[in-house]
Write an enzyme that holds these catalytic residues in place. Structure first.
Site, PDB file in Angstrom:
ATOM      1  N   ALA A 183     -48.916 -40.423  19.033  1.00 24.94           N
ATOM      2  CA  ALA A 183     -49.149 -39.734  20.301  1.00 24.94           C
ATOM      3  C   ALA A 183     -50.327 -38.781  20.166  1.00 24.94           C
ATOM      4  CB  ALA A 183     -47.892 -38.971  20.719  1.00 24.94           C
ATOM      5  N   HIS A 192     -46.503 -29.371  21.200  1.00 23.73           N
ATOM      6  CA  HIS A 192     -46.237 -29.725  19.799  1.00 23.73           C
ATOM      7  C   HIS A 192     -47.504 -29.569  18.949  1.00 23.73           C
ATOM      8  CE1 HIS A 192     -44.149 -32.394  16.724  1.00 23.73           C
ATOM      9  NE2 HIS A 192     -45.412 -32.474  16.334  1.00 23.73           N
ATOM     10  N   GLU A 193     -48.596 -30.181  19.398  1.00 22.42           N
ATOM     11  CA  GLU A 193     -49.819 -30.172  18.586  1.00 22.42           C
ATOM     12  C   GLU A 193     -50.403 -28.773  18.465  1.00 22.42           C
ATOM     13  OE1 GLU A 193     -50.302 -32.776  16.891  1.00 22.42           O
ATOM     14  OE2 GLU A 193     -48.853 -33.927  18.057  1.00 22.42           O
ATOM     15  N   HIS A 251     -48.802 -26.755  15.786  1.00 26.51           N
ATOM     16  CA  HIS A 251     -49.295 -27.127  14.454  1.00 26.51           C
ATOM     17  C   HIS A 251     -50.524 -26.329  14.032  1.00 26.51           C
ATOM     18  CE1 HIS A 251     -46.716 -30.242  13.063  1.00 26.51           C
ATOM     19  NE2 HIS A 251     -46.988 -31.104  14.012  1.00 26.51           N
ATOM     20  N   MET A 268     -52.609 -36.068  16.953  1.00 24.76           N
ATOM     21  CA  MET A 268     -52.745 -35.525  15.607  1.00 24.76           C
ATOM     22  C   MET A 268     -53.372 -34.142  15.698  1.00 24.76           C
ATOM     23  SD  MET A 268     -52.420 -35.636  12.382  1.00 24.76           S
ATOM     24  CE  MET A 268     -53.008 -34.401  11.211  1.00 24.76           C
ATOM     25  N   GLU A 269     -52.773 -33.197  14.938  1.00 23.17           N
ATOM     26  CA  GLU A 269     -53.063 -31.773  15.113  1.00 23.17           C
ATOM     27  C   GLU A 269     -54.268 -31.278  14.340  1.00 23.17           C
ATOM     28  OE1 GLU A 269     -50.046 -31.915  11.557  1.00 23.17           O
ATOM     29  OE2 GLU A 269     -50.355 -32.974  13.445  1.00 23.17           O
ATOM     30  N   ASN A 270     -55.278 -32.095  14.087  1.00 22.59           N
ATOM     31  CA  ASN A 270     -56.434 -31.639  13.320  1.00 22.59           C
ATOM     32  C   ASN A 270     -56.872 -30.256  13.791  1.00 22.59           C
ATOM     33  OD1 ASN A 270     -56.567 -34.351  12.216  1.00 22.59           O
ATOM     34  ND2 ASN A 270     -57.519 -34.927  14.141  1.00 22.59           N
ATOM     35  N   GLU A 313     -43.298 -30.190  10.919  1.00 23.34           N
ATOM     36  CA  GLU A 313     -42.892 -31.049  12.034  1.00 23.34           C
ATOM     37  C   GLU A 313     -41.631 -30.533  12.739  1.00 23.34           C
ATOM     38  OE1 GLU A 313     -44.817 -33.019  13.226  1.00 23.34           O
ATOM     39  OE2 GLU A 313     -46.208 -33.508  11.612  1.00 23.34           O
TER      40      GLU A 313
END
Length: 1039
Positions: free
Chosen positions: A415, A451-452, A455, A417-419, A474
């Site tokens: 879905a 969510h991201e 992070h 990615m938290e870069n 997570e």
């Protein structure tokens, strides 16, 4: 030669040309210019046609001898020069472990040289092999070589990376130069770092970038552990720093991990982009690095690309250097200390919109130009600004970077990615068109973004030491999905209510299997790293954090998190660090609880307990509370003593209350730590009932004696409001699952849901719908399914008539603040309509068919947004093939990602097996169905009783293709295996599964093990409980 033409030619170099290219780079000279013409071959002549004067012959011979003498002197001199300069020479490609270079890689070298080399490429010398010799030496020592271990050896740690990339989008290749400053902690001759599927050209090791180089004895790739090994002639000295320079090139893969490419169509033209996905272990595919979370370093990145593209990375662009040939190099600012897995970059021709937080953080959302123009990213951009400000206030730690980019890409394995500073989202989880997006779609987009962004603190700022504690990032991000959404929409009660059905109830299904695992699990081999990223880490981690927050008190818990982030920012932390910080927070408010002692039992043991509360009929106010490990298949528990022995004990914060027909007491907390305990409960008599786990804040199930269950059922029917919304949902879920596992008679859960005809809240209906779903799939191919079907329709009918269908007027406000109050009501209506249509309510079917027919005849879609997926699916199921073809056409023509998703899923609802087979085969065509969506197609066909056997057959036949495509991507294979097998329930299907696994398991052992256990439990339930259920249903329907 034009650049494009040169690239095209270089792509088709034969092997000889590649060898010649290597020779030229290593100093050999070829003929060029005017000399090239004089070097042409001449015709041969015979001896009798040659007349040579003796003097000419003698002179020629002397000349030859002189030439030979000069050549020998030159060779000797060159050897001497090479020996003198070997200390400064770079070691070059052509090494053992690199093998032959494919044509695409060759073209990357050609293009890179044309576009301009990074500094420091000269003086490269070839080097010989050395892996075999080094391994022989370690065999003599009778020790394993350091490059064969799962974890990198400890003598070196990186301090800083300087990474320069040249990206060629025409042929999807890139070249790189990485300079790593490393600190030597213990003397070593070996530099071991990660590299996988990259082609190493040259290596240089020096004490600093200006000093002379250390002699490299050999270097090689070791694919078994995905590392690159540099062997030095002498050891690096402890407590000194060195610079490691590596030149390399690689393809931009057409897959989903590492540095990969994607595409989209704009105005009839296909456009390409390239983006990274490094978590958990794929940075090594894009550059040689120390690819473990503990190895934090700073990064300085430069990206060279054609000026028609733009490049993005974690930090802002510092300077851009434009060249005359249409290329530009973007130099990005240096990052803070960070791990490799959330480093990121992208090359694309997207456009953006931007906003700024009150603390000056620049936020941009990049997407396809047409999506930006339509405003599809505006909602995400707006809530991102608000959420950054929320997290800064909640954690009391500022966002650490000057900017945050949100990048919406067409193809991505997850879905999002938290870069850090460059979060990447698949389009359908961030783009939202207000005119055609439902509440459920808006909720999905919102929670993924929440969510991201979490992070950026839990994961990026403070990173787990190792993957065994991936839940530390997570679990928190998943928990804060609900806390952050409550901040945006206070009336939705996400953390108190929706968390139960979307997290707690879902993960307890998985964690009730004997094949489950602890939330913190040891990672012993490379394949284990992927395995720890599952719903146990995400959802159980979140459920345990929620339980912890509730028994600590939310304000104390928040204070503890603030301290944890402040202490460990820019570093790594393990679970013990979290427990210690939270224990200290409790001490500050005068409480003494050893958090580690309590929570280790929940994180280091798999599964969860079922608490059983039994009234004592002989002594007033005394109850017996016992705990045992909950397992769905009790036969497995009986066969495996390890699952049933006394080692499975938890310290359980059991909240309990006493109620009667009109009142419920305030809750009390009892810490249960033994197998069985007796407790005195005030105000308990024969007319009162007990309720445990108030508002389901604890991670366990609660069972009661039959008398207490009957009192609770009677209370729900008489006056359900005495029991809270959360506990009504919890009772439904516990009852269905306790019955499924054999702890309760089968009639208890069905008696509980009789009260639903009066229930006006969404959550209990949602819990019932979710609990009924697996039961429905166990029965939907049985002879007597219509009995179950009729019973459910009776429970739904009155509420369906009462609520009716929504209108478009209501739904136009879904992305506005004014719709908050209507959220619960609209979601309840949607849930009831879904149940009515799924179980065959005639009016529901007629309404769906009418709406579909109106759309087809008018070509105007007037179907209410919040029920479009239900209407599409019902219409495809009931109506003829023309409707399927119409939906298929709309799927191809729509540009809105939210609409595309539900249209594709609707196609799986058909009763026509030929159409389902056609769709399954089309799903593997990436031009038709995006790679990440193909899995959903197969799973949805498997959920259709008309397609379950087709999907199962397709899965087995295409397993090699599917495994090759998704095998390395987290979740994807396990999601596919579970989705296709979870509702198989016959002996023959179980045998087919076991036989298939014997042949094709190939690295998905844990997923297949869960699948076997699930199907065995399904078969067992059919044997033991199916007839009991049908007997009760027949009896109930006749009354």
């Amino acid at each position: 030669m034009p650049l494009a033409e040169k690239r095209e030619k270089s792509c088709s170099f034969p092997p000889m040309m590649i060898e010649e290219d290597a020779a030229l780079r290593n100093g050999s000279r070829g003929l060029s210019g005017q000399w090239a013409d004089t070097a042409a071959a001449r015709p041969r002549t015979t001896e009798r046609h040659i007349t040579v004067h003796k003097r000419l012959v003698l002179g020629f011979a002397v000349s030859i001898l002189a030439l030979l003498l000069v050549t020998m002197i030159a060779v000797l001199l060159s050897v001497r020069i090479e020996e003198c300069s070997s200390g400064d020479a770079d070691s070059a490609a052509g090494r053992a472990g690199n093998g032959s270079v494919p044509a695409a890689a060759g073209s990357a070298r050609q293009n890179r040289n044309h576009a301009g080399e990074p500094p420091g490429r000269g003086g490269v010398e070839p080097a010989g092999g050395g892996q075999d010799e080094e391994e022989e030496e370690w065999q003599r020592r009778q020790e394993p070589p350091p490059w064969t271990q799962l974890r990198l050896p400890g003598p070196l740690r990186p301090l800083h990376y300087n990474l320069m990339l040249s990206v060629f989008m025409e042929n999807f290749t890139f070249g790189g130069e990485v300079n790593v400053q490393v600190e030597c902690l213990n003397a070593t001759r070996y530099i071991v770092l990660h590299a996988h599927r990259v082609h190493i050209e040259a290596v240089r090791v020096a004490e600093d970038r200006l000093a002379g180089a250390l002699r490299v004895s050999s270097f090689f790739l070791y694919p078994q552990t995905q590392v690159f090994v540099v062997v030095l002639n002498r050891s690096l000295e402890a407590l000194r720093s060195y610079n490691l320079k590596i030149l390399y090139h690689a393809p931009i893969e057409n897959e989903l991990l590492g540095f990969f490419r994607s595409s989209y169509v704009l105005y009839g033209e296909r456009r390409f982009l390239a983006v990274t996905q490094f978590s958990p272990t794929h940075a090594r595919k894009a550059f040689p690095c120390f690819d473990e979370p503990i190895y934090k370093a700073t990064f300085k990145i430069s990206i060279k690309h054609q000026a028609t593209y733009l490049s993005l990375s974690n930090m802002p662009v510092e300077t851009s250097v434009f060249e005359e040939d249409g290329w530009v190099t973007d130099h990005f600012s240096q990052t803070p200390l960070m791990s490799t897995y959330y480093l990121a970059w992208a090359v694309c021709n997207f456009t953006y919109r931007e906003t700024t937080t009150k603390n000056g953080v620049l936020i941009r959302l990049y997407a396809r130009p047409d999506a930006i123009r339509r405003g599809s990213g505006d909602y995400a951009l707006n809530i991102t600004r608000r959420l950054i400000e929320f997290y800064e206030d909640y954690f009391k730690v500022p966002y650490s970077l000057p900017k945050l980019d949100l990048l919406a890409v067409p193809k991505h394995p997850y879905a999002a990615m938290e870069n850090w500073g460059l979060s990447v989202f698949v389009e359908q989880r961030i783009l939202l068109d207000p005119s055609i997006s439902s509440i459920s779609y808006l909720l999905d987009v919102t929670m993924v973004i929440v969510h991201e962004l979490c992070h950026q603190w839990f994961g990026d700022l403070v990173t787990p030491v190792w993957w065994e504690d991936v839940w530390l990032k997570e679990g928190f991000a998943h928990y804060f999905e609900f806390v952050g959404t409550d901040y945006l929409y206070p009336g939705w009660n996400m953390e108190k209510q929706r968390f139960l059905t979307d997290v707690l109830h879902e993960v307890m299904l998985l964690d009730g299997l004997a094949s489950s695992h602890p939330v913190s699990q040891e990672v012993q081999q490379a394949t284990d790293i992927d395995r720890v990223f599952d719903w146990i880490a995400y959802k159980k981690g979140a459920a345990l954090i929620r339980m912890l927050a509730n028994f600590m008190g939310h304000s104390v818990f928040q204070m503890g998190l603030q301290d944890y982030l402040t202490i460990h920012k820019y570093g790594n932390a393990a679970r013990k660090d979290l427990w210690n910080t939270l224990s200290e927070a409790l001490k500050k408010v005068g409480k003494s609880v050893n958090i580690q002692e309590v929570m280790d039992q929940w994180t280091l043991q798999m599964g969860y307990p079922v608490i059983t509360i039994m009234g004592n009929e002989t002594v007033d106010n005394i109850i017996r509370i016992s705990q045992e490990h909950f397992i769905y298949d009790l036969d497995i528990k009986a066969k495996d003593p390890g699952l049933g022995n006394n080692s499975y004990l938890w310290q359980i914060p059991l909240t309990i209350a006493v109620g009667n027909t009109s009142h419920i007491s305030s809750e009390a907390i009892i810490w249960v730590s033994n197998k069985s305990e007796h407790h005195r409960i005030a105000s308990l008599d024969e007319k009162n009932w007990l309720l445990g786990n108030i508002n389901q804040t604890g991670y366990f199930r609660v069972n009661y004696d039959v008398r207490n269950w009957k009192l609770l059922i009677d209370q729900l029917i008489r006056n359900y409001k005495v029991i809270s919304v959360s506990n009504r949902a919890g009772l439904i879920d516990d009852a269905f699952n306790l019955a499924r596992a054999g702890y309760l008679p089968q009639n208890i859960p069905l008696e509980i849901i009789k009260y639903l005809s009066k229930e006006k809240e969404f959550l209990p209906w949602h819990a019932a719908s979710q609990a009924l779903y697996p039961l429905d799939k166990l029965l939907d191919r049985t002879e007597n399914y219509n009995i179950f079907n009729e019973y459910i329709l009776r429970q739904v009918a009155s509420m369906y008539l009462k609520l009716g269908w929504p209108t478009n007027n209501v739904e136009k406000s879904f992305v506005q603040a004014s719709f908050q109050a209507s959220y619960q009501h609209e979601e309840l209506r949607r849930e009831v309509i879904m149940l009515a249509c799924s179980f065959g309510n005639k009016h529901c079917h007629q309404q769906a068919a009418t709406l579909i027919s109106d759309w087809i005849s008018s070509n105007r879609n007037r179907i209410p947004l919040n029920v479009r997926d239900i209407v599409y699916c019902t219409g495809v199921s009931l109506m003829d093939e023309d409707v399927w073809e119409f939906i298929w056409m709309k799927f191809h023509s729509t540009v809105a990602v939210s609409e595309k998703k539900i249209l594709l899923e609707a196609l799986t609802c058909s009763d026509d097996r030929n159409l389902l087979n056609r769709l399954l085969n089309l799903s593997l065509n990436s031009e038709v169905v995006l790679d990440q969506d193909a899995i959903d197609v197969i799973i949805h066909v498997a959920r259709n009783p008309h397609g379950r056997d087709l999907a199962w057959k397709f899965f087995r036949e295409k397993w090699k293709i599917l495994n090759a495509r998704y095998g390395e991507a987290l979740f994807m294979n396990s999601k596919l295996i579970s989705g296709v097998t979870e509702f198989l329930n016959t002996d023959s299907e179980l045998n087919e599964l076991k036989n298939f696994i014997k042949t094709y398991e190939e690295g998905s052992a844990a997923s297949f093990s869960r699948a076997v256990e699930t199907v065995e439990a399904n078969v067992r339930w059919q044997t033991l409980y199916k007839e009991e259920l049908f007997q009760w249903l027949r009896k109930s329907l006749t009354h």
